[in-house]
Design a protein around this motif. Structure first.
Motif, short mmCIF file in Angstrom:
data_model
loop_
_atom_site.label_atom_id
_atom_site.label_comp_id
_atom_site.label_asym_id
_atom_site.label_seq_id
_atom_site.Cartn_x
_atom_site.Cartn_y
_atom_site.Cartn_z
N GLN A 79 0.83 -1.20 0.00
CA GLN A 79 0.00 0.00 0.00
C GLN A 79 0.86 1.25 0.00
N GLN A 80 2.02 1.17 0.69
CA GLN A 80 2.91 2.33 0.76
C GLN A 80 3.71 2.55 -0.52
N GLN A 81 3.50 1.72 -1.51
CA GLN A 81 4.18 1.88 -2.79
C GLN A 81 3.28 2.48 -3.86
N LYS A 82 2.08 2.88 -3.47
CA LYS A 82 1.11 3.41 -4.41
C LYS A 82 0.96 4.92 -4.24
N GLY A 83 0.67 5.60 -5.34
CA GLY A 83 0.38 7.02 -5.27
C GLY A 83 1.51 7.89 -5.75
N GLU A 84 1.43 9.16 -5.41
CA GLU A 84 2.44 10.15 -5.79
C GLU A 84 3.28 10.48 -4.57
N PHE A 85 4.60 10.58 -4.78
CA PHE A 85 5.54 10.70 -3.67
C PHE A 85 6.35 12.00 -3.73
N VAL A 86 6.66 12.49 -2.54
CA VAL A 86 7.68 13.51 -2.37
C VAL A 86 8.65 12.98 -1.32
N PHE A 87 9.93 12.89 -1.67
CA PHE A 87 10.97 12.48 -0.73
C PHE A 87 11.70 13.72 -0.24
N VAL A 88 11.80 13.86 1.06
CA VAL A 88 12.55 14.97 1.67
C VAL A 88 13.69 14.36 2.47
N VAL A 89 14.92 14.72 2.13
CA VAL A 89 16.10 14.07 2.71
C VAL A 89 16.98 15.12 3.38
N ALA A 90 17.45 14.80 4.56
CA ALA A 90 18.35 15.71 5.28
C ALA A 90 19.63 15.94 4.48
N GLY A 91 20.15 17.15 4.58
CA GLY A 91 21.42 17.44 3.93
C GLY A 91 22.58 16.81 4.67
N ALA A 92 23.72 16.76 4.02
CA ALA A 92 24.92 16.19 4.64
C ALA A 92 25.42 17.10 5.76
N GLU A 93 25.98 16.49 6.78
CA GLU A 93 26.61 17.29 7.83
C GLU A 93 27.81 18.00 7.24
N PRO A 94 27.88 19.31 7.36
CA PRO A 94 28.99 20.04 6.74
C PRO A 94 30.33 19.66 7.36
N ASP A 95 31.33 19.52 6.52
CA ASP A 95 32.69 19.24 6.97
C ASP A 95 33.26 20.50 7.62
N GLY A 96 33.67 20.38 8.89
CA GLY A 96 34.15 21.54 9.63
C GLY A 96 35.32 22.24 8.96
N ASP A 97 36.29 21.49 8.46
CA ASP A 97 37.46 22.11 7.84
C ASP A 97 37.09 22.83 6.56
N VAL A 98 36.22 22.22 5.78
CA VAL A 98 35.79 22.85 4.53
C VAL A 98 35.01 24.12 4.82
N GLN A 99 34.13 24.08 5.81
CA GLN A 99 33.35 25.26 6.16
C GLN A 99 34.24 26.39 6.67
N MET A 100 35.28 26.03 7.43
CA MET A 100 36.19 27.06 7.93
C MET A 100 36.97 27.69 6.79
N GLU A 101 37.37 26.88 5.81
CA GLU A 101 38.08 27.42 4.65
C GLU A 101 37.20 28.40 3.89
N ARG A 102 35.94 28.05 3.72
CA ARG A 102 35.02 28.94 3.01
C ARG A 102 34.77 30.21 3.80
N ALA A 103 34.63 30.05 5.14
CA ALA A 103 34.42 31.22 5.98
C ALA A 103 35.64 32.14 5.95
N LEU A 104 36.82 31.55 5.94
CA LEU A 104 38.05 32.33 5.89
C LEU A 104 38.14 33.11 4.58
N GLU A 105 37.76 32.46 3.50
CA GLU A 105 37.79 33.12 2.19
C GLU A 105 36.84 34.31 2.17
N LEU A 106 35.62 34.11 2.70
CA LEU A 106 34.66 35.19 2.74
C LEU A 106 35.12 36.29 3.69
N GLY A 107 35.67 35.88 4.84
CA GLY A 107 36.15 36.87 5.80
C GLY A 107 37.22 37.78 5.23
N ARG A 108 38.11 37.22 4.44
CA ARG A 108 39.17 38.03 3.82
C ARG A 108 38.60 39.07 2.87
#
Length: 279
Positions: free
Chosen positions: A214-243
């Motif tokens: 029954q759960q395979q019938k009908g029209e679907f919308v899948f909502v998926v959590a985003g990936a946990e951001p990588d701390g080092d990558v986020q800091m690099e991006r923040a540093l670039e913006l900060g400069r």
């Protein structure tokens, strides 16, 4: 209602009571209602006692229809564009008509209302401040998996549409791409009689759907959590913006803005910016 205007009218995605008062008025007063499937739209209009001229416009004839409809708009007719359900142009035809009307100087008026996309994210229990709508994934599994692989590191909430005959295989591919523990919501038959919203890790959701036909019938919308951001990558991006921000703000102000944007420590970012400014 003003003549010579194109109205983009959202219609119910399941529950016919969801038609707004404004949408009802526009559909009653429009000279022409343009629908993706006139048979489905005729059911809606009949439910509300609306008798209007119906024209079919879909992905196969939109390019040819658009100039003809714009001519009618120029001649002073008002046109209401609807899709089979929900808000037109969201994974549905209509873009070419809207763009042709805009290029011709025609007023385009949105008449907002039901949307499967917005209904799903409102009920999913996931962050909604930033999300990515991917529409329908490719029907072929290889292409679908390649598309999901490109989204593996996306930190924003992800939203997908899917049909019943691919729902289970798509869930399996979501699990393979994002892992069995990634939180998600499977929204099925929204606003309809058999509406269900299943929430939990992708692995559990796939098993639930696989074990219940029954759960395979009908029209679907899948909502998926985003990936946990990588701390080092986020800091690099923040540093670039900060400069960059340091060209216009003080070091502490630049650190505060960039840290908030990327979700990193303001103190750590300020120290990195301060160290860099001393080189």
């Amino acid at each position: 209602m003003p003549s010579g205007e194109l109205f983009i009218v959202a219609t119910p995605i399941g529950n016919l009571a969801d038609l707004t008062h404004r949408a009802d008025r526009v559909l009653r007063e429009a000279d022409v209602v343009v629908a993706e499937d006139t048979r489905r739209t005729r059911v809606l209009l009949a439910h509300y006692g609306i008798d209007r001229t119906l024209l079919a416009m879909h992905e196969h004839n939109e390019e040819a229809m658009a100039p003809q409809l714009v001519k009618r708009l120029r001649d002073g007719e008002s046109i209401a564009l609807v899709s089979d359900a929900g808000t037109p142009l969201v994974s549905d035809p209509g873009y070419r008509l809207v763009r042709t009307a805009i290029d011709a100087g025609i007023a385009v008026r949105p008449v907002p209302g039901p949307s499967a996309l917005m209904a799903a994210i409102s009920a999913a229990g996931l962050p909604t401040d930033r999300f990515v709508f991917e529409g329908f994934l490719p029907s072929r599994q290889a292409a679908r998996r390649a598309a999901l692989e490109r989204l593996q590191h996306e930190s924003r909430t992800l939203v997908f549409f899917e049909s019943s005959h691919r729902a289970l295989s798509c869930l399996a591919d979501l699990e393979a791409a994002f892992g069995s523990e990634r939180y998600a919501a499977v929204c099925r038959e929204l606003t309809k009689q058999f509406e269900t919203v299943l929430r939990g890790p992708l692995g559990e959701l796939r098993a639930l759907v696989a074990g219940n036909a029954q759960q395979q019938k009908g029209e679907f919308v899948f909502v998926v959590a985003g990936a946990e951001p990588d701390g080092d990558v986020q800091m690099e991006r923040a540093l670039e913006l900060g400069r960059v921000l340091q060209n216009h703000l003080s070091g502490s102000q630049a650190a505060r803005v960039a840290a908030r944007f990327f979700g990193v420590s303001r103190r750590d970012l300020y120290q990195l910016l301060d160290a860099g400014s001393g080189d």
